[in-house]
Motif scaffolding. Sequence first.
Motif, PDB file in Angstrom:
ATOM      1  N   ALA A  34       0.836  -1.207   0.000  1.00  0.00           N
ATOM      2  CA  ALA A  34       0.000   0.000   0.000  1.00  0.00           C
ATOM      3  C   ALA A  34       0.870   1.256   0.000  1.00  0.00           C
ATOM      4  O   ALA A  34       0.535   2.262   0.612  1.00  0.00           O
ATOM      5  CB  ALA A  34      -0.963   0.008   1.176  1.00  0.00           C
ATOM      6  N   GLY A  35       2.005   1.176  -0.701  1.00  0.00           N
ATOM      7  CA  GLY A  35       2.847   2.351  -0.903  1.00  0.00           C
ATOM      8  C   GLY A  35       3.926   2.573   0.129  1.00  0.00           C
ATOM      9  O   GLY A  35       4.751   3.476  -0.042  1.00  0.00           O
ATOM     10  N   ASN A 263      -2.152  -5.560   0.812  1.00  0.00           N
ATOM     11  CA  ASN A 263      -2.289  -4.318   0.062  1.00  0.00           C
ATOM     12  C   ASN A 263      -3.755  -3.900  -0.024  1.00  0.00           C
ATOM     13  O   ASN A 263      -4.109  -2.742   0.205  1.00  0.00           O
ATOM     14  CB  ASN A 263      -1.709  -4.518  -1.343  1.00  0.00           C
ATOM     15  CG  ASN A 263      -1.715  -3.263  -2.177  1.00  0.00           C
ATOM     16  OD1 ASN A 263      -0.992  -2.312  -1.902  1.00  0.00           O
ATOM     17  ND2 ASN A 263      -2.531  -3.245  -3.223  1.00  0.00           N
ATOM     18  N   TYR A 293      -3.528   3.503  -4.705  1.00  0.00           N
ATOM     19  CA  TYR A 293      -2.468   4.412  -4.266  1.00  0.00           C
ATOM     20  C   TYR A 293      -1.510   4.613  -5.426  1.00  0.00           C
ATOM     21  O   TYR A 293      -1.041   3.636  -6.039  1.00  0.00           O
ATOM     22  CB  TYR A 293      -1.706   3.836  -3.068  1.00  0.00           C
ATOM     23  CG  TYR A 293      -0.438   4.607  -2.756  1.00  0.00           C
ATOM     24  CD1 TYR A 293      -0.472   5.735  -1.948  1.00  0.00           C
ATOM     25  CD2 TYR A 293       0.783   4.215  -3.299  1.00  0.00           C
ATOM     26  CE1 TYR A 293       0.684   6.456  -1.683  1.00  0.00           C
ATOM     27  CE2 TYR A 293       1.948   4.929  -3.034  1.00  0.00           C
ATOM     28  CZ  TYR A 293       1.882   6.048  -2.221  1.00  0.00           C
ATOM     29  OH  TYR A 293       3.020   6.772  -1.965  1.00  0.00           O
ATOM     30  N   SER A 311      -1.373  -0.586  -6.012  1.00  0.00           N
ATOM     31  CA  SER A 311      -0.383   0.370  -5.512  1.00  0.00           C
ATOM     32  C   SER A 311       0.681   0.559  -6.574  1.00  0.00           C
ATOM     33  O   SER A 311       1.229  -0.420  -7.102  1.00  0.00           O
ATOM     34  CB  SER A 311       0.265  -0.130  -4.220  1.00  0.00           C
ATOM     35  OG  SER A 311      -0.654  -0.149  -3.167  1.00  0.00           O
TER      36      SER A 311
END
Length: 426
Positions: A34-35, A263, A293, A311
């Motif tokens: 998730a970044g 994620n 994201y 992501s």
Amino acid sequence: MRPLKAIILIGGRQKGTRFRPLSLELPKPLFPVAGFPMIYHHIEACSKVPGLREILLIGNYQPSESIRQFINNTQREFKIQVRYLQEYTGLGTAGGIYHFRDQILAGNPEAFFVLNGDICGDLPLAEMYSFHVERSDGSQMTLLGAEATMQESLNYGCLVENAATHHVVHYVEKPSTFVSTKINCGAYICSPAILRDIAAVRRHHQDENFSGVNGDGSLRSIESISLERDVFPELASLDKLLVFYTEGFWSQIKSPGSTLYANRHYLKLYHKTHPNRLVKNGDGQATIIGDVYIHPTAEVHPSATIGPNVSIAQGVTVSPGVRIRESIILDNATLQDHCCILYSIVGWNSVVGPWSRVEGTPCDPNPNKPFAKLQSMPLFNNAGKLNPSITILGSDVQVPGEVIVLNSIVLPHKDLAGSFRNQIIL
């Protein structure tokens, strides 16, 4: 009020072999989900606990530039001290804590958290601490628990509790037969007295000239002590172990496939914690479906369609007509015109050619269930073929135009000559 500390157990290169080829380029705890790196989410959760002053990372990775840079960045962002303590060898989940006991006890902390680096979730740390303080009648530790199915529970530490007092009365790590649907989530709050219990286990190992076996079947030395196998069963027998349950999202990250599950849920959690991290639809922008994201430095063409649960890292180029779904695209990757990325991880600096398709097969039939089968699924099935899974492109992989890469793992620095299905490309 005496301060609190947190310990994040990050392991080392001898662990995490199921995470290859992604861990060949970067320590597994720093892999972005998730970044942000896996343990960034741990540190962010710890930073929200009032009175927590220091976070110690314990593992036996060599202190690389990536680890140093991560520590510097997180210290600046969260205004909290973060230090890395390197083990001389793998000491187990309790052995490392005992080895660095002087650093842990420095400053006379009231209690300290212990978090496994390979878990993910909406960790209720402040609530755990309050629960521990209110019910700690001689108990040395409170573990975070969750409810699993009978079949899933065999992959985790299982516990039996006294429902009236919340004391754990029996604990078995990864039992061979069913024990309980209550499982250990790998997050704990400990009183400093727990170090005396770990010391007692260590003395017992020395007296018996102990040489145990790790969960993977490898031998472990006298210095290697496991919280789950050596300490918890003893604490449970003495009524020194409590359990606090969470109904929030939680899972382990054992394999690359489980990163897509993590994620998905971290992106969902951003609606509550960081809505600004999620990309919205707008004029002149790519079509966004669901939670996505995108790093500010990524270049995404307006004709692309992205999501749900994607992501995209820094420096990525997404060309016209590209379609991405349920995937993680890593730094400086290039997705050329009209390629399609589904249930996959595209490695650092990799290139997917025009009109190509990189696709995995999802094996999580219920997106709302709290556990991911991907994390425990063996690489090969009984027929000797790859299990249905995500597709992974290692770093610097070149995928030519108009080919299909399905359910395959591609090691770094490969130039593919054609299509592949259910293969490991060495």
